[in-house]
Scaffold this motif. Structure first.
Motif, PDB file in Angstrom:
ATOM      1  N   GLU A  48    -141.715  -8.081 -29.298  1.00 29.22           N
ATOM      2  CA  GLU A  48    -141.190  -7.367 -30.455  1.00 29.22           C
ATOM      3  C   GLU A  48    -140.573  -8.342 -31.457  1.00 29.22           C
ATOM      4  O   GLU A  48    -140.618  -8.114 -32.671  1.00 29.22           O
ATOM      5  N   ALA A  87    -138.318   1.017 -25.650  1.00 23.85           N
ATOM      6  CA  ALA A  87    -136.939   1.239 -25.228  1.00 23.85           C
ATOM      7  C   ALA A  87    -136.722   0.911 -23.755  1.00 23.85           C
ATOM      8  O   ALA A  87    -135.596   0.966 -23.261  1.00 23.85           O
ATOM      9  N   ASP A  97    -130.927  -4.343 -29.861  1.00 19.36           N
ATOM     10  CA  ASP A  97    -132.045  -3.403 -29.782  1.00 19.36           C
ATOM     11  C   ASP A  97    -132.914  -3.665 -28.559  1.00 19.36           C
ATOM     12  O   ASP A  97    -133.506  -2.729 -27.987  1.00 19.36           O
ATOM     13  N   ALA A 129    -128.371  -7.900 -34.168  1.00 20.56           N
ATOM     14  CA  ALA A 129    -128.812  -6.509 -34.045  1.00 20.56           C
ATOM     15  C   ALA A 129    -130.105  -6.421 -33.258  1.00 20.56           C
ATOM     16  O   ALA A 129    -130.291  -5.506 -32.446  1.00 20.56           O
ATOM     17  N   LEU A 130    -130.992  -7.369 -33.481  1.00 19.11           N
ATOM     18  CA  LEU A 130    -132.256  -7.371 -32.756  1.00 19.11           C
ATOM     19  C   LEU A 130    -132.010  -7.579 -31.264  1.00 19.11           C
ATOM     20  O   LEU A 130    -132.623  -6.907 -30.429  1.00 19.11           O
ATOM     21  N   ARG A 185    -140.699  -7.227 -24.433  1.00 16.20           N
ATOM     22  CA  ARG A 185    -139.641  -7.014 -25.420  1.00 16.20           C
ATOM     23  C   ARG A 185    -139.547  -8.220 -26.362  1.00 16.20           C
ATOM     24  O   ARG A 185    -139.284  -8.049 -27.561  1.00 16.20           O
TER      25      ARG A 185
END
Length: 267
Positions: free
Chosen positions: A200, A159, A219, A215-216, A197
């Motif tokens: 990911e 995060a 995020d 959406a990714l 990141r």
């Protein structure tokens, strides 16, 4: 554009073998791992290498080099048979060996003897490198530990997407954090956050299944999908949907790929 079939769905593993070895426990605060790569290509293959914030000491082709952190991907052409042995130093932990700011070797390859002297073994294995580096153990350094901890925090906290938050977590000003990274990591904290990141993204590619790109992007802390695509292409040299083909067979959806054989697996 036609793809080289050898780069799709881990097909390159038929031509390459990678191995990883742990350093002596006494070296673990500075050295992340030893690694080896062997290849056998009848026809030249364009190997894409996507960087992490590690400095590497590499041995191959009769030479030894210190490889500073690269700001973007590289292409290395592999042909015939070859072998490279390498030392991946922990991010933030190479400065005591270099004796200078790590930013001075960013995007550079330096002859290893300029850093480690003429006694450097030229065809080492893990035990030989253990012996060589143990004889040159640096003193403990609070700033090294702080830099290493900062990168570990970025890697572990998915995060964490903003430099300001990282600075607050470490009790530093933004400018102080930037100086710490320039001196000990070689690239800025924003680059390191972006790199982990974007990792990911490739992890999701490897896991298989459909990806909601918008959406990714949200995020990962991007304001919009366009900024995400720009950063991904800058780091990997390809659009995300094009890069995803490395994880799937032609004409099929993404399939699972072992973490050790991902195209962007740490080298």
């Amino acid at each position: 554009m036609e793809r080289d079939e050898r780069e799709l769905r881990g097909a390159w593993t038929r031509y390459q073998r990678h191995a990883f070895h742990s350093p002596s426990p006494a070296l673990s605060p500075w050295v992340e791992r030893y690694w080896e790569a062997r290849w056998d290509y009848a026809e030249p293959y364009r190997q894409k290498i996507v960087p992490y914030p590690n400095v590497h000491l590499s041995f191959g082709g009769g030479r030894a080099d210190v490889n500073g952190v690269c700001g973007g991907y590289q292409i290395k052409v592999l042909e015939g048979r070859g072998h490279v042995f390498g030392v991946a130093f922990r991010p933030g932990c190479f400065r005591p060996f270099l004796g200078a700011s790590v930013s001075t070797i960013t995007d550079r390859v330096v002859p290893a003897t300029e850093v480690f002297g003429p006694d450097l073994p030229m065809a080492p294995d893990a035990p030989a490198m253990d012996a060589f580096l143990l004889a040159r153990l640096p003193d403990d350094d609070d700033r090294v530990r702080q830099a290493a901890a900062a990168v570990e925090l970025i890697a572990e906290d998915k995060a964490l997407t903003r430099v300001e938050r990282l600075a607050a977590e470490l009790g530093l000003s933004t400018r102080g954090l930037q100086r710490l990274f320039a001196e000990h990591v070689g690239v800025g904290p924003k680059w390191v956050i972006r790199r982990y990141r974007l990792h990911e993204v490739t992890a999701r590619m490897a896991a298989g299944g459909a990806i909601d790109w918008a959406a990714l992007a949200a995020d990962l802390g991007y304001a919009d999908q366009g900024h995400f695509i720009r950063d991904f292409k800058g780091m990997f040299g390809e659009q995300p949907t094009w890069y995803a083909q490395r994880y799937q067979a032609a004409g099929s959806g993404p399939g699972p790929v072992s973490p050790s054989t991902r195209p962007d697996a740490p080298r």
